[in-house]
Scaffold this motif. Structure first.
Motif, PDB file in Angstrom:
ATOM      1  N   MET A   1       2.840  16.258  -3.194  1.00 54.46           N
ATOM      2  CA  MET A   1       1.663  15.435  -3.029  1.00 54.46           C
ATOM      3  C   MET A   1       1.419  15.283  -1.520  1.00 54.46           C
ATOM      4  O   MET A   1       2.331  14.992  -0.760  1.00 54.46           O
ATOM      5  CB  MET A   1       1.887  14.075  -3.684  1.00 54.46           C
ATOM      6  N   SER A   2       0.195  15.459  -1.100  1.00 58.87           N
ATOM      7  CA  SER A   2      -0.115  15.341   0.319  1.00 58.87           C
ATOM      8  C   SER A   2      -0.110  13.869   0.723  1.00 58.87           C
ATOM      9  O   SER A   2      -0.175  12.965  -0.107  1.00 58.87           O
ATOM     10  CB  SER A   2      -1.481  15.955   0.611  1.00 58.87           C
ATOM     11  N   ASN A   3      -0.022  13.640   2.021  1.00 54.85           N
ATOM     12  CA  ASN A   3       0.008  12.269   2.532  1.00 54.85           C
ATOM     13  C   ASN A   3      -1.252  11.507   2.151  1.00 54.85           C
ATOM     14  O   ASN A   3      -1.202  10.323   1.840  1.00 54.85           O
ATOM     15  CB  ASN A   3       0.172  12.264   4.050  1.00 54.85           C
ATOM     16  N   LEU A   6      -1.050  10.446  -1.445  1.00 54.31           N
ATOM     17  CA  LEU A   6      -0.049   9.404  -1.598  1.00 54.31           C
ATOM     18  C   LEU A   6      -0.598   8.059  -1.117  1.00 54.31           C
ATOM     19  O   LEU A   6      -0.462   7.041  -1.801  1.00 54.31           O
ATOM     20  CB  LEU A   6       1.223   9.754  -0.825  1.00 54.31           C
ATOM     21  N   LEU A   7      -1.236   8.060   0.037  1.00 51.57           N
ATOM     22  CA  LEU A   7      -1.813   6.824   0.562  1.00 51.57           C
ATOM     23  C   LEU A   7      -2.947   6.320  -0.318  1.00 51.57           C
ATOM     24  O   LEU A   7      -3.108   5.108  -0.501  1.00 51.57           O
ATOM     25  CB  LEU A   7      -2.291   7.025   1.998  1.00 51.57           C
ATOM     26  N   ASP A  12      -4.756   2.364  -4.357  1.00 51.24           N
ATOM     27  CA  ASP A  12      -5.230   2.038  -5.709  1.00 51.24           C
ATOM     28  C   ASP A  12      -4.292   1.050  -6.402  1.00 51.24           C
ATOM     29  O   ASP A  12      -4.743   0.139  -7.102  1.00 51.24           O
ATOM     30  CB  ASP A  12      -5.366   3.300  -6.556  1.00 51.24           C
ATOM     31  N   ILE A  13      -3.001   1.222  -6.192  1.00 51.74           N
ATOM     32  CA  ILE A  13      -2.021   0.310  -6.797  1.00 51.74           C
ATOM     33  C   ILE A  13      -2.194  -1.093  -6.231  1.00 51.74           C
ATOM     34  O   ILE A  13      -2.213  -2.080  -6.976  1.00 51.74           O
ATOM     35  CB  ILE A  13      -0.590   0.823  -6.567  1.00 51.74           C
ATOM     36  N   PHE A  14      -2.333  -1.197  -4.916  1.00 53.89           N
ATOM     37  CA  PHE A  14      -2.508  -2.510  -4.299  1.00 53.89           C
ATOM     38  C   PHE A  14      -3.826  -3.154  -4.701  1.00 53.89           C
ATOM     39  O   PHE A  14      -3.903  -4.375  -4.885  1.00 53.89           O
ATOM     40  CB  PHE A  14      -2.393  -2.421  -2.779  1.00 53.89           C
ATOM     41  N   THR A  15      -4.867  -2.360  -4.859  1.00 57.46           N
ATOM     42  CA  THR A  15      -6.164  -2.886  -5.300  1.00 57.46           C
ATOM     43  C   THR A  15      -6.051  -3.449  -6.711  1.00 57.46           C
ATOM     44  O   THR A  15      -6.544  -4.550  -6.999  1.00 57.46           O
ATOM     45  CB  THR A  15      -7.234  -1.785  -5.244  1.00 57.46           C
TER      46      THR A  15
END
Length: 54
Positions: A1-3, A6-7, A12-15
């Motif tokens: 997975m590219s950076n 990943l970011l 999306d998880i934090f949102t």
């Protein structure tokens, strides 16, 4: 997975987590959650408004 991917996934998880926290705090306080927070969680605000109390 590219950076970048990943970011993006982490963002999306934090949102989603932030929306869940905001919505749950509103419900615990007896208020209606903001429509934007519900949409972040994949919920339709119009459908959520039809939920009654137990």
């Amino acid at each position: 997975m590219s950076n970048r991917r990943l970011l993006s996934a982490l963002g999306d998880i934090f949102t989603a987590f932030g929306g869940a926290v905001a919505a749950s705090r509103a419900v615990e306080a007896g208020r209606k959650p903001r429509a934007d927070d519900l949409r972040k969680l994949g919920m339709d605000p119009a459908i959520f408004n039809r939920i009654g109390r137990f």
